[in-house]
Design a protein around this motif. Structure first.
Motif, PDB file in Angstrom:
ATOM      1  N   THR A  34     -79.031 -92.165 -12.908  1.00 51.74           N
ATOM      2  CA  THR A  34     -79.878 -93.102 -13.652  1.00 51.74           C
ATOM      3  C   THR A  34     -81.084 -92.415 -14.296  1.00 51.74           C
ATOM      4  O   THR A  34     -81.579 -92.888 -15.308  1.00 51.74           O
ATOM      5  N   ARG A  71     -75.241-100.665 -15.528  1.00 54.86           N
ATOM      6  CA  ARG A  71     -75.752-102.032 -15.595  1.00 54.86           C
ATOM      7  C   ARG A  71     -74.931-102.966 -14.722  1.00 54.86           C
ATOM      8  O   ARG A  71     -75.478-103.821 -14.035  1.00 54.86           O
ATOM      9  N   MET A  73     -73.494-102.335 -12.062  1.00 60.28           N
ATOM     10  CA  MET A  73     -73.812-102.135 -10.652  1.00 60.28           C
ATOM     11  C   MET A  73     -75.308-102.290 -10.389  1.00 60.28           C
ATOM     12  O   MET A  73     -75.809-101.817  -9.361  1.00 60.28           O
ATOM     13  N   ALA A  74     -76.014-102.899 -11.295  1.00 61.85           N
ATOM     14  CA  ALA A  74     -77.447-103.182 -11.128  1.00 61.85           C
ATOM     15  C   ALA A  74     -78.278-101.925 -10.891  1.00 61.85           C
ATOM     16  O   ALA A  74     -79.318-101.975 -10.250  1.00 61.85           O
ATOM     17  N   LEU A  75     -77.797-100.797 -11.406  1.00 64.13           N
ATOM     18  CA  LEU A  75     -78.587 -99.569 -11.315  1.00 64.13           C
ATOM     19  C   LEU A  75     -79.574 -99.505 -12.473  1.00 64.13           C
ATOM     20  O   LEU A  75     -80.621 -98.871 -12.381  1.00 64.13           O
ATOM     21  N   LEU A  76     -79.206-100.148 -13.574  1.00 67.57           N
ATOM     22  CA  LEU A  76     -80.068-100.230 -14.747  1.00 67.57           C
ATOM     23  C   LEU A  76     -80.129-101.691 -15.185  1.00 67.57           C
ATOM     24  O   LEU A  76     -79.189-102.445 -14.951  1.00 67.57           O
ATOM     25  N   PRO A  77     -81.221-102.089 -15.817  1.00 66.53           N
ATOM     26  CA  PRO A  77     -81.335-103.473 -16.260  1.00 66.53           C
ATOM     27  C   PRO A  77     -80.546-103.733 -17.545  1.00 66.53           C
ATOM     28  O   PRO A  77     -80.294-102.813 -18.318  1.00 66.53           O
ATOM     29  N   TYR A  78     -80.128-104.962 -17.711  1.00 62.17           N
ATOM     30  CA  TYR A  78     -79.634-105.381 -19.023  1.00 62.17           C
ATOM     31  C   TYR A  78     -80.855-105.548 -19.914  1.00 62.17           C
ATOM     32  O   TYR A  78     -81.981-105.670 -19.412  1.00 62.17           O
TER      33      TYR A  78
END
Lengths: 87, 101
Positions: A34, A71, A73-78
């Motif tokens: 990330t 995104r 996997m909720a590692l980065l935001p939309y």
């Protein structure tokens, strides 16, 4: 941080300095990396365009795919809709 | 047999000690179908980039991440993914083939 931001547009471009360490990480882009991916998204979470990111077509595709996987996997935001709240 | 990398996000309310057994329970299918687990990396609790609504309707802002490297047949991984997503303790899963591109 990306080397070229919107604020740089119009200014004469500085000469691109090859970054070997970065180039190696771009060789096989991992969606779990990330820190790398964050260099290619804006603070609102949008993927930076190729002319801003300065990547090759292949690298840009790899980054875009990795960002989308991250995104999921909720590692980065939309991309966030509201201004300022760029998580 | 193919190389797969599986990422699982588990419910953050899961007890610390029950993480490994829970994960093991899901991975059992892979072994049963002739696959092998090569590396099991439990990241632990990590903040999510956004809130996720779980199957039970609960909103979670954290998750227990685990990344597992697996050598298995496509069917085995498919079945693992199906079973994991049926479980209430699993928030999300992702299967990746790292050798692809």
């Amino acid at each position: 941080m990306p080397r070229y931001t919107a604020a740089d547009r119009g200014k004469p471009r500085k000469k691109k300095r090859p970054d070997r360490a970065l180039a190696a990480r771009l060789e096989h882009v991992d969606y779990k990396d990330t820190d790398l991916l964050r260099m290619f998204i804006s603070d609102r979470g949008k993927i930076r365009s190729r002319r801003v990111s300065g990547l090759s077509v292949r690298q840009q595709h790899a980054i875009a795919r990795a960002v989308k996987n991250a995104r999921e996997m909720a590692l980065l935001p939309y991309a966030s809709a509201s201004k300022g709240s760029g998580r | 047999m193919r190389q797969y990398e599986v990422m699982v996000i588990l419910d953050p309310d899961l007890d610390e000690r029950s993480i490994a057994p829970a994960l093991e329970g899901f991975l059992k299918v892979i072994r049963d179908l002739g696959g092998s687990i090569e590396k099991n990396d439990i990241w632990g609790r990590r903040r999510l980039a956004y809130e996720i609504k779980t199957k039970s309707g609960k909103k979670v802002s954290e998750g227990i991440y685990a990344v597992v490297d697996v050598q298995a047949t496509p069917d085995a991984v498919k079945e693992f993914d199906r079973q994991a997503n049926l479980s209430e303790t699993v928030v999300r899963t992702k299967v990746i083939r790292p050798d692809q591109r």
